[in-house]
Design an enzyme around this catalytic site. Structure first.
Site, PDB file in Angstrom:
ATOM      1  N   CYS A  98       9.823  -0.621   0.163  1.00 37.75           N
ATOM      2  CA  CYS A  98      10.871  -2.154  -0.291  1.00 37.75           C
ATOM      3  C   CYS A  98      11.593  -1.533   1.002  1.00 37.75           C
ATOM      4  O   CYS A  98      13.002  -1.286   1.153  1.00 37.75           O
ATOM      5  CB  CYS A  98      11.614  -1.301  -1.466  1.00 37.75           C
ATOM      6  N   CYS A 100      15.208  -2.106  -0.465  1.00 39.46           N
ATOM      7  CA  CYS A 100      16.323  -1.079  -0.878  1.00 39.46           C
ATOM      8  C   CYS A 100      16.856  -0.654  -0.056  1.00 39.46           C
ATOM      9  O   CYS A 100      17.588   0.186   0.447  1.00 39.46           O
ATOM     10  CB  CYS A 100      15.224  -0.747  -2.112  1.00 39.46           C
ATOM     11  N   ASP A 101      16.277   0.445   1.342  1.00 34.58           N
ATOM     12  CA  ASP A 101      15.615   1.168   1.674  1.00 34.58           C
ATOM     13  C   ASP A 101      15.378   0.806   3.386  1.00 34.58           C
ATOM     14  O   ASP A 101      16.373   1.758   4.234  1.00 34.58           O
ATOM     15  CB  ASP A 101      15.000   1.587   2.419  1.00 34.58           C
TER      16      ASP A 101
END
Ligand code: NDP
Length: 327
Positions: free
Chosen positions: A142, A145-146
């Site tokens: 992701c 997200c990261d």
């Protein structure tokens, strides 16, 4: 010998990610006494993430597992019963007001007036041992997200679909350089997304290229790529590897009962969370292949509980009317 009575509940929630817990909070506050079965991965995909920095309300970020524990506590505060267990089979009634049945861990059946499905989707990985070893140590599925943790660093992304193209351009805004590995000599992504990739200067697009090995013991230090036409290998230095080769919605047990698209995502009606079966609702990634964020999943979890509450109210008032008429 006395037969054991099958448990009857008002609201069964299947799955324990942000969608499931949010549905539970709303359903519990609406006196629907929800019972949640957590599934194999209690807390869902977020428990495999380290830091969650984009969920509103956490100015300093929060790690995924902690966030899920807090969501569970919040759901339990209003009376949700959270049970470890896997729903292994379902039998949905097609009647309005009908009773749905779910089998837990291939052994016990429960009956439910409403069902909220929030079983999520599972990110696909390549399956290489080096990739699996470094999940959480620089290998992620992701970018949204990261990606931020790799600010000004060099990263790579695998995949040639819309997700990979979108995430590559997202990463290119944050990172110094993004190497994009596409296994064929063309991308599956839409022409517009392909154009965005090819016109972004710091994306190094490699066709016919696959991951041979992720280099690093505890954290990602590099990538050995292989050209699948020539067999030629090349090492590059990277600190993050993003896998964007698709997701699989967790819908196998609903096949032949609920409407799904050709990739297995549940189909909901209009802007609601209603499935094709009365009293069965779907929320979170299991019905969303586009946004797939914790906050959007939570939003649809709330909607599913509200839809379930309204459905029960309609069924109950119709039953009262019928009683009056026949009295
Ligand atoms: P897709 O299934 O569309 O694409 C997966 C990509 O990963 C393909 O390029 C595929 O290659 C590649 N791949 C699969 N397995 C491997 C492997 N083992 N090794 C290397 N590469 C592999 O998934 P997406 O997540 O990209 O998209 C899912 C759906 O969501 C699509 O319908 C997409 O259009 C939609 N979407 C739309 C967006 C938007 O409109 N903004 C944004 C994101 C997604 P190959 O082509 O060779 O099979």
């Amino acid at each position: 010998m006395t037969a054991t009575k099958t448990e009857r509940i008002k609201c069964l929630i299947i799955g324990s990610g942000p969608a499931g817990y949010t549905a539970a909070i709303y359903a519990a506050r609406a006196d629907m006494n929800p019972v949640m079965y957590t599934g194999m991965e209690p807390g869902g995909q977020l428990t495999t993430t380290t830091e969650v920095d984009n969920f509103p309300g956490y100015p300093d970020g929060i790690d995924g597992p902690t966030m899920m524990i807090q969501l569970q506590k919040q759901a339990e505060r209003f009376g949700t019963q959270v049970r470890m267990g896997m729903v292994t089979e379902v039998e949905f009634s097609k009647e309005v007001g009908g009773i749905h049945r779910a089998c837990i861990d291939n052994s016990t059946w429960v009956e439910a007036e409403t069902v909220i499905i929030s079983t999520g989707a599972t990110a696909k990985y390549l399956g290489l041992p080096s990739e699996q070893r470094l999940r959480g140590g620089g290998v992620s599925a992701c970018a949204v997200c990261d990606g931020f943790f790799y600010k000004n660093q060099q990263v790579a992304i695998v995949g040639g679909g819309d997700t990979a193209a979108e995430e590559a351009t997202y990463l290119a805004n944050i990172c110094e350089k993004v190497t994009m590995l596409v296994r064929k000599d063309e991308m599956r992504a839409s022409k517009a997304m392909q154009h965005r990739v090819t016109s972004t200067k710091n994306i190094d697009l490699r066709y016919n290229t696959e991951v041979d090995e992720v280099i690093g013991e505890q954290v990602v230090e590099g990538l050995r790529m292989i050209n699948n036409e020539t067999g030629e290998k090349e090492d590059i230095e990277i600190t993050g590897l993003f896998i964007a080769i698709g997701h699989k919605p967790n819908t196998d047990i609903f096949k032949d009962q609920l409407e799904m698209d050709d990739t297995g995502y549940l189909i909901t009606q209009g802007k609601s969370t209603k499935t094709n079966i009365p009293g069965v609702f779907a929320s979170g990634d299991v019905q969303d292949k586009e946004y797939r964020q914790a906050v959007t999943a939570a939003g649809t979890g709330c909607m599913a509980a509200l839809d379930a509450e309204r459905y029960l109210a309609t069924v109950e008032s119709e039953a009262e009317e019928t009683e009056k008429v026949s009295a």
